[in-house]
Design a protein around this motif. Structure first.
Motif, PDB file in Angstrom:
ATOM      1  N   LYS A 171      82.095  84.593  39.965  1.00  0.00           N
ATOM      2  CA  LYS A 171      82.306  83.391  40.933  1.00  0.00           C
ATOM      3  C   LYS A 171      80.886  82.994  41.568  1.00  0.00           C
ATOM      4  CE  LYS A 171      86.580  85.705  42.640  1.00  0.00           C
ATOM      5  NZ  LYS A 171      87.127  86.327  43.826  1.00  0.00           N
ATOM      6  N   HIS A 172      79.815  83.649  41.437  1.00  0.00           N
ATOM      7  CA  HIS A 172      78.423  83.505  42.070  1.00  0.00           C
ATOM      8  C   HIS A 172      77.306  83.441  41.280  1.00  0.00           C
ATOM      9  CE1 HIS A 172      80.863  83.441  45.810  1.00  0.00           C
ATOM     10  NE2 HIS A 172      81.287  84.623  45.655  1.00  0.00           N
ATOM     11  N   GLY A 173      77.551  83.862  39.861  1.00  0.00           N
ATOM     12  CA  GLY A 173      76.437  83.823  38.948  1.00  0.00           C
ATOM     13  C   GLY A 173      75.588  85.251  39.075  1.00  0.00           C
ATOM     14  N   ASN A 174      74.700  85.435  37.944  1.00  0.00           N
ATOM     15  CA  ASN A 174      74.033  86.682  37.883  1.00  0.00           C
ATOM     16  C   ASN A 174      73.227  87.121  39.309  1.00  0.00           C
ATOM     17  OD1 ASN A 174      75.156  87.207  35.332  1.00  0.00           O
ATOM     18  ND2 ASN A 174      73.344  86.624  34.199  1.00  0.00           N
ATOM     19  N   ILE A 175      72.924  86.297  39.771  1.00  0.00           N
ATOM     20  CA  ILE A 175      72.052  86.431  41.178  1.00  0.00           C
ATOM     21  C   ILE A 175      72.952  86.171  42.470  1.00  0.00           C
ATOM     22  CG2 ILE A 175      69.814  86.357  42.175  1.00  0.00           C
ATOM     23  CD1 ILE A 175      68.625  85.524  39.447  1.00  0.00           C
ATOM     24  N   PRO A 176      73.832  86.660  42.694  1.00  0.00           N
ATOM     25  CA  PRO A 176      74.694  86.072  43.858  1.00  0.00           C
ATOM     26  C   PRO A 176      73.814  86.197  45.214  1.00  0.00           C
ATOM     27  CG  PRO A 176      75.352  88.356  43.249  1.00  0.00           C
ATOM     28  CD  PRO A 176      74.437  87.925  42.159  1.00  0.00           C
ATOM     29  N   PRO A 177      73.934  85.560  46.153  1.00  0.00           N
ATOM     30  CA  PRO A 177      73.542  85.608  47.413  1.00  0.00           C
ATOM     31  C   PRO A 177      73.464  86.938  48.293  1.00  0.00           C
ATOM     32  CG  PRO A 177      74.514  83.430  47.332  1.00  0.00           C
ATOM     33  CD  PRO A 177      74.976  84.424  46.102  1.00  0.00           C
ATOM     34  N   LYS A 178      72.706  87.360  49.190  1.00  0.00           N
ATOM     35  CA  LYS A 178      72.500  88.603  49.492  1.00  0.00           C
ATOM     36  C   LYS A 178      74.008  88.700  50.507  1.00  0.00           C
ATOM     37  CE  LYS A 178      69.043  90.296  51.579  1.00  0.00           C
ATOM     38  NZ  LYS A 178      68.015  90.357  52.467  1.00  0.00           N
ATOM     39  N   GLU A 179      74.301  87.712  51.055  1.00  0.00           N
ATOM     40  CA  GLU A 179      75.803  87.743  51.930  1.00  0.00           C
ATOM     41  C   GLU A 179      76.915  88.015  51.041  1.00  0.00           C
ATOM     42  OE1 GLU A 179      76.001  84.310  54.274  1.00  0.00           O
ATOM     43  OE2 GLU A 179      74.561  84.765  55.670  1.00  0.00           O
ATOM     44  N   ILE A 180      76.819  87.552  49.807  1.00  0.00           N
ATOM     45  CA  ILE A 180      78.054  87.924  49.180  1.00  0.00           C
ATOM     46  C   ILE A 180      77.933  89.342  48.844  1.00  0.00           C
ATOM     47  CG2 ILE A 180      79.187  87.496  46.617  1.00  0.00           C
ATOM     48  CD1 ILE A 180      79.441  85.350  48.765  1.00  0.00           C
ATOM     49  N   ARG A 181      76.800  90.041  48.424  1.00  0.00           N
ATOM     50  CA  ARG A 181      76.876  91.328  48.041  1.00  0.00           C
ATOM     51  C   ARG A 181      77.187  92.314  49.211  1.00  0.00           C
ATOM     52  NH1 ARG A 181      70.860  91.637  44.857  1.00  0.00           N
ATOM     53  NH2 ARG A 181      70.857  89.245  44.422  1.00  0.00           N
ATOM     54  N   ILE A 182      76.834  91.873  50.548  1.00  0.00           N
ATOM     55  CA  ILE A 182      77.258  92.466  51.802  1.00  0.00           C
ATOM     56  C   ILE A 182      78.419  92.600  51.898  1.00  0.00           C
ATOM     57  CG2 ILE A 182      77.160  92.491  54.294  1.00  0.00           C
ATOM     58  CD1 ILE A 182      74.261  91.614  54.113  1.00  0.00           C
ATOM     59  N   LYS A 183      79.290  91.169  51.693  1.00  0.00           N
ATOM     60  CA  LYS A 183      80.789  91.211  51.903  1.00  0.00           C
ATOM     61  C   LYS A 183      81.566  92.108  50.874  1.00  0.00           C
ATOM     62  CE  LYS A 183      84.216  87.423  51.823  1.00  0.00           C
ATOM     63  NZ  LYS A 183      84.633  85.926  51.716  1.00  0.00           N
ATOM     64  N   TYR A 184      81.021  92.192  49.588  1.00  0.00           N
ATOM     65  CA  TYR A 184      81.767  93.279  48.762  1.00  0.00           C
ATOM     66  C   TYR A 184      81.464  94.572  49.075  1.00  0.00           C
ATOM     67  CZ  TYR A 184      83.065  89.538  45.213  1.00  0.00           C
ATOM     68  OH  TYR A 184      83.576  88.594  44.541  1.00  0.00           O
ATOM     69  N   ALA A 185      80.359  95.061  49.531  1.00  0.00           N
ATOM     70  CA  ALA A 185      80.176  96.402  49.908  1.00  0.00           C
ATOM     71  C   ALA A 185      80.943  96.716  51.344  1.00  0.00           C
ATOM     72  CB  ALA A 185      78.555  96.553  50.308  1.00  0.00           C
ATOM     73  N   VAL A 186      80.983  95.708  52.290  1.00  0.00           N
ATOM     74  CA  VAL A 186      81.858  95.743  53.449  1.00  0.00           C
ATOM     75  C   VAL A 186      83.228  95.911  53.200  1.00  0.00           C
ATOM     76  CG1 VAL A 186      82.826  94.468  55.532  1.00  0.00           C
ATOM     77  CG2 VAL A 186      80.396  94.594  55.010  1.00  0.00           C
ATOM     78  N   GLY A 187      83.810  95.260  52.230  1.00  0.00           N
ATOM     79  CA  GLY A 187      85.161  95.063  51.642  1.00  0.00           C
ATOM     80  C   GLY A 187      85.389  96.808  51.046  1.00  0.00           C
ATOM     81  N   ILE A 188      84.452  97.302  50.223  1.00  0.00           N
ATOM     82  CA  ILE A 188      85.006  98.496  49.847  1.00  0.00           C
ATOM     83  C   ILE A 188      85.233  99.636  50.703  1.00  0.00           C
ATOM     84  CG2 ILE A 188      83.586 100.535  48.116  1.00  0.00           C
ATOM     85  CD1 ILE A 188      82.374  98.331  46.637  1.00  0.00           C
ATOM     86  N   VAL A 189      84.208  99.628  51.517  1.00  0.00           N
ATOM     87  CA  VAL A 189      84.122 100.822  52.938  1.00  0.00           C
ATOM     88  C   VAL A 189      85.418 100.341  53.834  1.00  0.00           C
ATOM     89  CG1 VAL A 189      81.717 101.393  52.362  1.00  0.00           C
ATOM     90  CG2 VAL A 189      82.521  99.748  54.289  1.00  0.00           C
ATOM     91  N   THR A 190      85.827  99.175  53.983  1.00  0.00           N
ATOM     92  CA  THR A 190      87.141  98.717  54.843  1.00  0.00           C
ATOM     93  C   THR A 190      88.371  99.060  54.036  1.00  0.00           C
ATOM     94  OG1 THR A 190      85.810  96.787  55.687  1.00  0.00           O
ATOM     95  CG2 THR A 190      87.992  96.970  56.125  1.00  0.00           C
ATOM     96  N   LEU A 191      88.177  98.993  52.676  1.00  0.00           N
ATOM     97  CA  LEU A 191      89.569  99.287  51.777  1.00  0.00           C
ATOM     98  C   LEU A 191      89.867 100.588  51.722  1.00  0.00           C
ATOM     99  CD1 LEU A 191      92.063  98.137  50.437  1.00  0.00           C
ATOM    100  CD2 LEU A 191      90.424  98.068  48.457  1.00  0.00           C
ATOM    101  N   PHE A 192      88.381 101.371  51.523  1.00  0.00           N
ATOM    102  CA  PHE A 192      88.555 102.885  51.247  1.00  0.00           C
ATOM    103  C   PHE A 192      87.564 103.376  52.633  1.00  0.00           C
ATOM    104  CE2 PHE A 192      88.937 100.841  47.083  1.00  0.00           C
ATOM    105  CZ  PHE A 192      90.158 101.317  46.618  1.00  0.00           C
ATOM    106  N   PRO A 193      88.185 103.630  53.609  1.00  0.00           N
ATOM    107  CA  PRO A 193      87.391 104.284  54.953  1.00  0.00           C
ATOM    108  C   PRO A 193      86.676 105.491  54.660  1.00  0.00           C
ATOM    109  CG  PRO A 193      89.681 103.383  55.328  1.00  0.00           C
ATOM    110  CD  PRO A 193      89.557 103.503  53.870  1.00  0.00           C
TER     111      PRO A 193
END
Length: 522
Positions: A171-193
């Motif tokens: 969706k965002h290319g080989n160098i995704p923005p920092k905010e996108i990386r944060i969003k996925y990391a947040v999503g992981i720990v929110t989905l799997f507490p």
């Protein structure tokens, strides 16, 4: 409950649909109220009060008593100027200095970026990761494993990270923005507490740390970028502060410290004194001088010549560590290991790919102390050594680090010495400055004496058990200002932050360290 212990406790608070942890320097009702208003964006003019888990209002004069009896209370914030059925959205501006907890029951910690974050954004991040896994064939396996065990194994975590990074790149290319990386990391720990790291600043740094561009997501991205011949210099590199045994720090001791001629007289007296009480007292009064000596690279090697009592008096390493950090910190490992951590470490080790040596170590760790069938070290030492399998030596390719196996690295922690043999060969063979335990006995599971080897010197341990000897080994690093052995760095860092709670939040930790902490503490 002692005030020192209360000062380190986290408060769990809930306001409307949001929960979060808060930490205060002192246990004061007014201080908590002020902090709540600031962090939840409640107007200073509003009158709020605390209610316990039964909904009962708690007055200021009983607040400390309740905290003593029920330190894990979830405090509900009641705003007297808000209606009970208010559906107003929570404030969107979160602090960058505190953990922010998602609206899930498991209180997942995430940190806002410079842009405001709302509960809707937590849900959006969670649904993003859920949708990614829903489209992958391995996604259902991940959900099934988490539902069955409440956590995921390392191999499943790799599948999870590969899936989200693949979606991110698509969706965002080989160098995704920092905010996108944060969003996925947040999503992981929110989905799997249970994957959240409760000790880190944000809770998700082991998946992605925006300050140092590290973590599982960052690592996977770098691998993909290397394979795609993308320049590594295009990825911003952060610098993390590293604190540990060689860090110069303030002392906690209140003992009177000698200076000048008085200090030199005490040092001279120590070399000839045989009274243990006087030795302990003089060592206390020369502690500051000794620490300054140890922190001076040009003079540190002379510490055993100036203070030879370390070589024939038990307990001096423990005494210096207490003067440095206090009694409470000093007792952490002995208090925590047998009561909670040991069995969790054994459980995590069972999830690893089993080898002959690992299986024997697990078997020994699970044996009771009186068992005659122990095949390795005793139960405590075996369980401590399992940490090295969970946090193995770094792989080759890193600067100035020689790759060694876990089995080889175990000898950097403890070595067995037959009680009938001379120490001369051991001391002559000692080539490393990093300390290790010399366990003297008839068998590995029948040890009579423990020593710490430092710079070819034999320091007798006060310890009568393997756990206490390991405790002295860890403390020797700080007492003598010795950096961690490169092969054991992750293991010692885990003990430093997770067990002893030294420099929590300011010490650089690898994603493996944070991941293991999340597994063990959640």
């Amino acid at each position: 409950m002692p005030k020192q212990m209360i000062n380190r406790m986290l408060f769990k608070v809930q306001y409307q649909a949001r929960k979060r942890y808060m930490k205060l320097p002192v246990l004061e009702y007014d201080a908590l109220i002020r902090e709540v208003k600031e962090k939840f964006g409640i107007s200073p003019d509003h009158t709020i009060y605390l209610a316990d888990e039964t909904g009962t209002e708690v007055d200021e004069d009983v607040f400390a008593d309740i905290m003593e009896q029920k330190p894990n209370t979830l405090w509900t914030i009641v705003d007297s100027m808000a209606t009970e059925d208010s559906t107003a959205p929570p404030p969107s501006q979160f602090s960058n200095e505190m953990k922010t907890v998602s609206p899930t029951d498991s209180c997942v910690s995430v940190l806002s970026t410079k842009r405001p974050r709302t509960d809707d954004q937590f849900t959006e991040a969670k649904e993003l990761v859920k949708d990614v896994l829903g489209k992958k064939s391995a996604g259902e396996k991940i959900f099934q494993e988490y539902r069955a065990t409440g956590k995921i194994t390392d191999s499943t975590r790799r599948i999870l990270v590969n899936a989200v990074v693949g979606d991110m790149i698509e969706k965002h290319g080989n160098i995704p923005p920092k905010e996108i990386r944060i969003k996925y990391a947040v999503g992981i720990v929110t989905l799997f507490p249970s994957l959240e790291d409760p000790y880190s600043k944000r809770g998700y740094e082991h998946f992605y740390d925006p300050d140092s561009n590290s973590g599982y997501i960052a690592w996977r991205l770098k691998t993909v970028q290397r394979n795609s011949q993308v320049s590594r210099t295009s990825i911003p590199q952060g610098i993390s502060e590293s604190r540990g045994p060689i860090t110069k720090r303030a002392f906690l001791t209140t003992e009177i410290q000698l200076e000048g001629d008085s200090c030199q007289e005490a040092i001279s007296f120590l070399k000839h004194c045989s009274d243990l009480e006087q030795v302990a007292a003089k060592m206390k009064s020369t502690f500051q001088y000794r620490q300054e000596l140890i922190r001076n690279p040009e003079k540190s090697s002379s510490v055993f010549n100036i203070f030879p009592r370390f070589l024939d008096t038990k307990g001096l390493v423990l005494q210096d560590f207490e003067l440095l950090f206090g009694v409470e910190t000093s007792a952490k490992l002995l208090e925590k290991w047998g009561s909670s951590l040991k069995h969790k470490v054994i459980g995590e080790a069972k999830n690893l790919t089993q080898s002959f040596h690992l299986s024997r170590l697990i078997e020994s760790a699970e044996q009771c102390e009186s068992s005659q069938e122990v095949t390795e070290w005793d139960s405590d030492m075996s369980s401590l050594l399992l940490l090295l399998y969970l946090l193995p030596p770094p792989s080759s390719g890193k600067k100035n680090i020689v790759k060694i196996s876990v089995q080889e690295a175990l000898n950097h922690i403890v070595r067995f010495h037959k009680s009938c043999c001379s120490f001369d060969d051991v001391l002559r063979a000692g080539q490393t400055t990093q300390p290790y335990i010399l366990a003297v006995g008839t068998l590995k599971n029948c040890i009579h004496d423990y020593y710490i080897i430092v710079d070819g010197q034999l320091i007798p341990c006060k310890a009568m058990s393997s756990l206490a000897a390991f405790d002295e080994l860890f403390k020797a690093h700080y007492v003598f200002g010795i950096s961690y052995d490169a092969a054991l760095h992750s293991m010692y860092t885990f003990l430093q932050t997770t067990v002893y709670n030294i420099d929590v939040g300011v010490t650089h930790e690898s994603p493996r360290v944070r991941d293991l902490r999340a597994k063990i503490l959640n």
